[in-house]
Motif scaffolding. Structure first.
Motif, PDB file in Angstrom:
ATOM      1  N   SER A   5      41.131  47.901  34.801  1.00 29.10           N
ATOM      2  CA  SER A   5      41.531  46.560  35.570  1.00 29.10           C
ATOM      3  C   SER A   5      41.664  46.735  36.838  1.00 29.10           C
ATOM      4  N   ILE A   7      42.184  44.579  40.689  1.00 25.48           N
ATOM      5  CA  ILE A   7      42.412  43.657  41.475  1.00 25.48           C
ATOM      6  C   ILE A   7      42.045  43.748  43.032  1.00 25.48           C
ATOM      7  N   ASN A  50      43.324  36.465  45.196  1.00 20.61           N
ATOM      8  CA  ASN A  50      43.029  37.506  44.651  1.00 20.61           C
ATOM      9  C   ASN A  50      42.005  37.301  43.208  1.00 20.61           C
ATOM     10  N   HIS A  52      41.111  39.253  39.522  1.00 28.77           N
ATOM     11  CA  HIS A  52      41.472  40.196  38.773  1.00 28.77           C
ATOM     12  C   HIS A  52      40.452  40.230  37.807  1.00 28.77           C
ATOM     13  N   ILE A  65      47.519  39.159  35.291  1.00 30.22           N
ATOM     14  CA  ILE A  65      47.656  40.278  36.444  1.00 30.22           C
ATOM     15  C   ILE A  65      48.498  41.026  35.998  1.00 30.22           C
ATOM     16  N   ALA A  69      47.258  48.174  37.358  1.00 21.27           N
ATOM     17  CA  ALA A  69      45.766  48.051  37.454  1.00 21.27           C
ATOM     18  C   ALA A  69      45.154  49.456  37.697  1.00 21.27           C
ATOM     19  N   VAL A  72      43.269  48.518  42.959  1.00 22.10           N
ATOM     20  CA  VAL A  72      43.681  47.546  43.899  1.00 22.10           C
ATOM     21  C   VAL A  72      42.978  47.844  45.016  1.00 22.10           C
ATOM     22  N   PHE A  83      50.379  44.202  46.948  1.00 18.97           N
ATOM     23  CA  PHE A  83      49.607  44.851  45.523  1.00 18.97           C
ATOM     24  C   PHE A  83      49.783  46.188  45.448  1.00 18.97           C
TER      25      PHE A  83
END
Length: 187
Positions: A5, A7, A50, A52, A65, A69, A72, A83
Motif C-alpha cells: 500500500s 501513498i 495524494n 493511494h 487511505i 501504508a 509514503v 502523512f
C-alpha cells in the motif's frame, strides 16, 4: 498474501497522479491486483494531491487511505507532516530532501527513511527539476520492491505514449537515477 500500500503525496496533482499511474500500470502488467485511487478531495483543492496505490497478489476490494501504508512518498514538507505517521511498522518513508526535512521523532521507530535529493539529481542530470518526481518514483520502487524494475519500461510506454513519447528516455533515466540513489543510501 503479499500486499503493498503506497501513498504518493505532494504539491502538483499531475506529477503525483502520473507517479501512481506508472506504478499501477507496471504492477498490472505483471498480472497483480491493483487499486489506484487519485484524491480529488480537500487535498487537491488546497494545492496538494495524494494518490493511494494498493498492489496485491490477491483481490483486495475497495481501496481506502490507510494508516498502515507500506510506503509514503513525501514530495514536500506539508505532505511529510500530514502523512509521515501513516507508515506501517517496518515500512518506508521516501522524502524529497530538497523540499522537506524529517524532524526528530516524526517517523515511527523502525521506519526505513530515504532522504533523496530529487531536485538536485534532476537539475544535475537534466538541467532542471521537472523530472524530480520520477527520481522519487525510482527510489520508491527500490524501497518497497512492489514490482520488478523491468516492468517500468512497458509502463512508461503506456503512460507517456503518443505526443509525449519523446520524453520516455529521460523519464526512464530519472527513474533509474532515483533507484540507484536509494540503493546507495541503503548500504
Amino acid at each position: 498474501m503479499s500486499t503493498h500500500s503506497i501513498i504518493f503525496a505532494g504539491f502538483g496533482g499531475q506529477g503525483t497522479q502520473s507517479m501512481g499511474k506508472i506504478l499501477a500500470y507496471a504492477a498490472m502488467l505483471e498480472g497483480k491486483e491493483v487499486s489506484w485511487c487519485p484524491s480529488y478531495g480537500p487535498e487537491m483543492r488546497g494545492g496538494t494531491s495524494n494518490v493511494h496505490v494498493i498492489i496485491s497478489e490477491e483481490g483486495i476490494g475497495s481501496p481506502v487511505i490507510t494508516k498502515d501504508a507500506t510506503c509514503v512518498v513525501a514530495l514536500n514538507k506539508p505532505s511529510l507532516d500530514k502523512f509521515a505517521h501513516t507508515v506501517a511498522d517496518g515500512g518506508a518513508l521516501v522524502i524529497n530532501a530538497d523540499l522537506a526535512e524529517l524532524e526528530e521523532g516524526q517517523a515511527k521507530a523502525g521506519t526505513r527513511v530515504f532522504n533523496i535529493p530529487a531536485n538536485k539529481i534532476a537539475v544535475d542530470a537534466f538541467g532542471g527539476s521537472k523530472l524530480a518526481n520520477l527520481v522519487m518514483l525510482g527510489a520508491v520502487v527500490y524501497a518497497t520492491s512492489p514490482i520488478k524494475v523491468e516492468s517500468i519500461d512497458d509502463a512508461f510506454t503506456h503512460v507517456f505514449e503518443g505526443g509525449k513519447a519523446k520524453f520516455i528516455p529521460d523519464n526512464k533515466k530519472a527513474f533509474e537515477l532515483g533507484y540507484n540513489c536509494a540503493k546507495e543510501l541503503d548500504k
